[in-house]
Design an enzyme around this catalytic site. Sequence first.
Site, PDB file in Angstrom:
ATOM      1  N   GLY A  26      14.076   3.360  -2.408  1.00 41.30           N
ATOM      2  CA  GLY A  26      14.778   4.538  -1.956  1.00 41.30           C
ATOM      3  C   GLY A  26      13.963   5.470  -0.794  1.00 41.30           C
ATOM      4  N   ALA A  30       5.562   8.281   1.451  1.00 41.96           N
ATOM      5  CA  ALA A  30       4.575   8.364   0.433  1.00 41.96           C
ATOM      6  C   ALA A  30       3.912   9.784   0.455  1.00 41.96           C
ATOM      7  CB  ALA A  30       3.379   7.371   0.494  1.00 41.96           C
ATOM      8  N   LYS A  33      16.426  -2.534   6.334  1.00 39.23           N
ATOM      9  CA  LYS A  33      16.454  -1.448   6.802  1.00 39.23           C
ATOM     10  C   LYS A  33      15.158  -1.208   7.821  1.00 39.23           C
ATOM     11  CE  LYS A  33      12.873   0.337   4.135  1.00 39.23           C
ATOM     12  NZ  LYS A  33      11.805   1.326   4.445  1.00 39.23           N
ATOM     13  N   ASP A  64      17.887   5.198   2.622  1.00 38.95           N
ATOM     14  CA  ASP A  64      16.652   4.604   3.268  1.00 38.95           C
ATOM     15  C   ASP A  64      16.837   4.213   4.732  1.00 38.95           C
ATOM     16  OD1 ASP A  64      14.073   4.221   3.343  1.00 38.95           O
ATOM     17  OD2 ASP A  64      14.036   2.461   1.784  1.00 38.95           O
ATOM     18  N   SER A  96       7.977   6.313  10.244  1.00 42.29           N
ATOM     19  CA  SER A  96       8.295   4.804  10.058  1.00 42.29           C
ATOM     20  C   SER A  96       7.394   4.100  11.015  1.00 42.29           C
ATOM     21  CB  SER A  96       9.734   4.586  10.071  1.00 42.29           C
ATOM     22  OG  SER A  96       9.945   3.320  10.141  1.00 42.29           O
ATOM     23  N   ARG A  97       6.667   3.173  10.592  1.00 47.68           N
ATOM     24  CA  ARG A  97       5.945   2.152  11.579  1.00 47.68           C
ATOM     25  C   ARG A  97       7.073   1.280  12.272  1.00 47.68           C
ATOM     26  NH1 ARG A  97       2.231   2.476   7.479  1.00 47.68           N
ATOM     27  NH2 ARG A  97       3.175   0.329   6.497  1.00 47.68           N
ATOM     28  N   ASN A  98       8.070   0.883  11.502  1.00 51.01           N
ATOM     29  CA  ASN A  98       9.132   0.255  12.350  1.00 51.01           C
ATOM     30  C   ASN A  98       9.824   0.761  13.349  1.00 51.01           C
ATOM     31  OD1 ASN A  98       8.909  -2.345  10.167  1.00 51.01           O
ATOM     32  ND2 ASN A  98       9.297  -0.493   8.907  1.00 51.01           N
ATOM     33  N   GLU A 131       6.441  -4.078   8.455  1.00 55.36           N
ATOM     34  CA  GLU A 131       7.224  -4.969   7.431  1.00 55.36           C
ATOM     35  C   GLU A 131       8.589  -5.453   8.265  1.00 55.36           C
ATOM     36  OE1 GLU A 131       6.414  -5.855   4.732  1.00 55.36           O
ATOM     37  OE2 GLU A 131       5.118  -4.196   3.719  1.00 55.36           O
TER      38      GLU A 131
END
Length: 261
Positions: free
Chosen positions: A98, A102, A147, A197, A207-209, A233
Amino acid sequence: MKVSILGAGAFGQALGKILTDNQHQISYYDPQLFPDINIDAATYQADAIVIAIPSAFIPDFLAAYPDRLKKVPTICATKGLLNANAFAEFTQFSAISGPGFAKEIVDGKPCTMTASAPFAMGLLQNEQISIELHEDLAGILLCGSLKNIYAIGAGYHSDSTSDIAMFIQHAHFEMKKYLADHGADPETAECACGLGDLILTCSNDASRNYTCGKRLREGKIISEIIDELKTIEGLSALEKVDTDNYLVLREIKDLVNHSQQ
């Protein structure tokens, strides 16, 4: 209940916070952070196991996974898996996913997650964490991978909020098609693990992406971006997904491939 969390990274510790709030006893297994605690000690008398290990490490991790633990109720919180094939021998396996960073979870911010089994709902739900039940394990895992890929594309389009909005709309439509084409329930894309998400990951510098996509737009090459961000990821997932019949995924793959030249 005694719960062992395998993977003590940021999200593993956030889940530990939730479980502790719910009065469960937790233990961690993480060779990097806790090198003196082996998996047998970490899972001693465990009533449940939560897997929060980055997807890239899952194959090697499971290759040495004790058979006895495959009978323990297990919740996978790892995002980036395309299916549950690697967990076929687990007798009580489920997933949870979801839109929640963190740090925000640790700070007590509310979060909604999608769980594939009632067991996960009973373990994690409380006043802070809302759990919706949707018994499509395959779809929940796929959404968690897709996502991340789409967030790379969103970051690339981040110079315009209207452009991001249209990108997310197209990505969401394509996500539903991908799920339907690969044996999952397309309606899973409407859940927190899907649209929720997707919106979070495609619109946030945390978000690293998404940041990866922004760096691509700035002209940086993939090796430079990986050196900066470490785990991305979406890049790992992009190497494994089917892109042939999916315009948005194919455009992101072409973008990444071009940056490697």
